[in-house]
Design an enzyme around this catalytic site. Structure first.
Site, PDB file in Angstrom:
ATOM      1  N   ASN A  35      -3.719   5.208   1.527  1.00 31.17           N
ATOM      2  CA  ASN A  35      -4.811   5.830   2.283  1.00 31.17           C
ATOM      3  C   ASN A  35      -4.345   6.021   3.728  1.00 31.17           C
ATOM      4  OD1 ASN A  35      -4.835   2.979   2.621  1.00 31.17           O
ATOM      5  ND2 ASN A  35      -6.910   3.054   3.435  1.00 31.17           N
ATOM      6  N   HIS A  36      -4.982   6.939   4.449  1.00 29.13           N
ATOM      7  CA  HIS A  36      -4.501   7.305   5.792  1.00 29.13           C
ATOM      8  C   HIS A  36      -5.671   7.193   6.768  1.00 29.13           C
ATOM      9  CE1 HIS A  36      -1.802   8.703   8.687  1.00 29.13           C
ATOM     10  NE2 HIS A  36      -1.753   9.997   8.434  1.00 29.13           N
TER      11      HIS A  36
END
Length: 724
Positions: A35-36
């Site tokens: 995830n970012h």
């Protein structure tokens, strides 16, 4: 050496730890999908990854500044032109040569702090290269200052990286390339969501007070809730109130850890504070449904074995409730007005100082286990007698985390909750969820104030609203088109949302109603539509961490009986017979609903099994008939309601009876609406009965048990007058 130094600094500053790093030893081709959430995500990952891993970066973005070029174009990166259609081919070629790449599938830093959509190029890449896949959940990185969301941050939050086991994508056959790519992208999204949920369940707090206290420790001054009195309660004041009340319960109620305590209060600030205080003192609140009347509450109190009930004189007076039958049944009433007076000014001052200096002490260290009962709720009993449902801390926290993982809410979202807290939708979705998530909640005491509620939503700029189909129609009749201008998430549940309701809210307010599905026994959410994954006419996709199965039902050609299992499924029933039947299923909960799940995972609720009638040997869904007849509302006015029940018939087994509050409705109107909806003549009611009002439960659902009783009494009166 540099990597060791960076890892040491991250450990000192952020308490950084990485879990399941042995997965990173997988040989290429390998694609790591994290995830970012922040600008420093690459740093946390780079401190763990070997030098042969490369980060996929945008060569276009790298031209923004000298710093961008230094960070995004070097020996540890794999720059691609994101504007070029050949960028995926270049990544695929590198993987085919045995490379190991880190790709942020969202393509950008999250603006909500949670997972957003994945670019379908990820699915195409996976289909084309078939690499070994590893997902990663960066927990806590969304709270460092280098983020793009507008919520709260702190200089050095705790950050951890959680790597999944290596896996491969499934084979998807008999679909076009574009459909295959889309399905693989959705499948990857589900894996990331499930990983987030699993990690939060493993590493998150074990009890509701601890989870709320953790949130409060980060944002103690933020307003947690407000009620109709205009009083605002901050997180610090919420925890302080819980502590002070907890100390009074020990004096008033005496020892009794695990004892069930009745709670008879409306949606006001005092109710969440009371729940928190009872948990703190080791008690189990049982929320009484005051819409069931004093006799219904007396039966519930007897069922749960209540000896004490916490209430308010002001509430009993305004609601015109005579509580003497409860006292006659052996329950002692404890009024909050009296309890508060027993807290001295000195005690309040000491409590405040302690709260400021040690905000989480007394909550994070509570001797509450995940499997301890948190609340007892009483089902509405739309088809039978109410049952007492025991929900544990684990049940409720699991459901909250399931919802957090799929709904892209922000810290700035503002909830409006008029659903009563004795209803699981109002308790979990409208109160506990925002308290744990860190959002503001406005508590309103009744969902039936159709003219007032739209104005309150407008005045308080609420962005999230929970309602039922019945209440949505009521608000739409009275609201100005601009009243709901700030609402971006409108979630409806408890009853099926009719097509006419979707159309009305879309046309008048420009709002998409997101339908969900659940049950009190499931804490309550089973499935929900979201902005990322939504499909009109369905109840959404099943939340992560839940299993499901469909059992065939004789006479039902489409779908079957839906059973579900997961960490949000109740501990059991208070009722011995009902609990024995539930425990015999080995953790599965029989919803009693007929449903089908399409190939994309969306749940289609066809109706309750008890809401099917057998007409001339064919099974007819009464819910589908009601949904079709709802299209008559624009013609006869928005107040027109039609309910359908089945009655025994000597010739056809059962016949359908339409019950309405609109005397102008004729059988021809019903047949026309059903024909337009594509239903056969078997679904057409053979009789119309007119009543003053369709009886409703506290949740807004039609009370079919009471409706059948009303018609039965009317038939008996007619028979009596005829014989006379």
């Amino acid at each position: 050496m540099l990597r060791l130094v960076v890892r040491l600094l991250l450990r000192i500053l952020y308490g950084f730890r990485a879990y399941n790093v042995e997965s990173l030893e997988a040989k290429g081709p390998v694609l790591l999908l994290p995830n970012h959430v922040s600008w420093l995500d690459w740093l946390f990952l780079g401190a763990v990854l070997d030098n042969d891993w490369k980060f996929v970066t945008s060569s276009t973005t790298a031209q923004a500044s000298w710093l961008h070029r230094r960070v995004m174009v070097n020996r540890r990166t794999f720059p691609v032109d994101t504007n070029s259609p050949y960028s995926v081919r270049d990544i695929s070629d590198h993987l085919a040569s045995g490379g190991r790449l880190v790709l942020f599938p969202e393509g950008r830093i999250s603006t909500t702090g949670t997972l957003m959509k994945l670019f379908d190029g990820t699915g195409f890449l996976v289909r084309k290269s078939n690499p070994t896949l590893i997902t990663c959940y960066l927990r806590g990185a969304n709270r460092i200052p280098f983020v793009r969301h507008k919520g709260w941050t702190k200089c050095f939050p705790r950050v951890t990286a959680h790597f999944s086991r290596p896996f491969h994508c499934p084979a998807i056959e008999h679909h076009s390339h574009s459909e295959e790519r889309e399905r693989l992208t959705d499948w990857l999204h589900d894996r990331l969501v499930e990983q987030q949920f699993d990690v939060e369940m493993e590493h998150g707090e074990a009890s509701l007070p601890a989870a709320i206290a953790r949130t409060a420790g980060h944002i103690p001054s933020r307003i947690a809730m407000e009620d109709i009195s205009g009083a605002e309660v901050s997180y610090r004041r919420l925890l302080l109130g819980g502590r002070l009340l907890a100390s009074r319960w020990r004096e008033v109620l005496g020892p009794g850890r695990g004892e069930r305590i009745g709670v008879l209060l409306p949606n006001v600030n005092a109710l969440p504070v009371t729940l928190l205080s009872l948990w703190t003192d080791g008690r189990v609140p049982a929320l009484l449904n005051y819409s069931s009347g004093i006799e219904g509450m007396r039966k519930s109190a007897k069922l749960a074995g209540l000896r004490h009930i916490v209430t308010s004189r002001a509430f009993l007076e305004k609601a015109k409730l005579d509580a003497s039958p409860l006292q006659a049944g052996g329950c002692s009433l404890h009024y909050l007005e009296d309890i508060r007076q027993g807290i001295s000014s000195a005690t309040r001052l000491v409590g405040l100082v302690r709260q400021v200096l040690q905000p989480r002490t007394g909550y994070g260290e509570l001797d509450l286990k995940p499997e301890d009962t948190a609340v007892i709720l009483f089902t509405s009993g739309s088809e039978g007698l109410p049952k007492g449902v025991e929900l544990t801390h684990r049940n409720l926290l699991a459901n909250i985390r399931q919802a957090i993982s799929v709904i892209d809410l922000t810290d700035d979202d503002r909830f409006f909750n008029a659903l009563p807290l004795f209803h699981s939708f109002g308790l979990t979705g409208g109160t506990l969820f925002p308290l744990v998530r860190g959002c503001f909640t406005y508590l309103y005491p009744s969902p039936l104030h159709y003219r007032v509620i739209p104005t309150m939503v407008y005045q308080h700029s609420c962005t999230v609203m929970l309602a039922t189909n019945t209440f949505l129609n009521g608000y739409a009749r009275k609201a100005h088109p601009y009243d709901f201008s700030t609402v971006r998430y409108l979630i409806a549940g408890a009853e099926k949302v009719q097509t006419a309701t979707f159309d009305l809210w879309s046309r008048k307010f420009g709002i998409r109603v997101l339908e969900g599905y659940g049950a009190t026994e499931c804490s309550p959410v089973i499935s929900v539509n979201t902005r990322v994954a939504g499909r009109l006419g369905t109840a959404g996709r099943i939340v992560p961490g839940m299993e499901h199965r469909i059992e065939p039902v004789e006479g039902v050609a489409e779908g079957g009986r839906l059973l579900v299992r997961g960490p949000n499924i109740m501990k059991g029933y208070v009722n011995p017979d009902a609990n024995a039947r539930f425990q015999a299923l080995g953790g599965w909960y029989d919803t009693g609903d007929i449903a089908r799940i399409d190939e994309d995972g969306y749940v289609h609720i066809l109706g309750r099994l008890k809401r099917f009638a057998k007409v001339s040997g064919e099974m007819v869904s009464l819910t589908a008939v009601e949904d079709a007849l709802a299209s008559l509302s624009p013609r006869f006015g928005p107040k027109c309601e039609i309910a359908v029940i089945a009655r025994p018939d000597a010739d056809k087994g059962e016949l359908l009876v339409a019950v309405t509050n609109e005397p102008r409705v004729q059988l021809g109107d019903l047949r026309g609406a059903l024909k337009e909806a594509g239903l056969t003549n078997l679904a057409a009611p053979r009789e119309i009965r007119v009543v003053t009002a369709i009886p409703k439960l506290g949740s807004g659902k039609t009370d079919y048990r009471r409706l059948s009783a009303v018609l039965g009494k009317a038939d008996a009166d007619i028979a009596g007058s005829t014989s006379a």
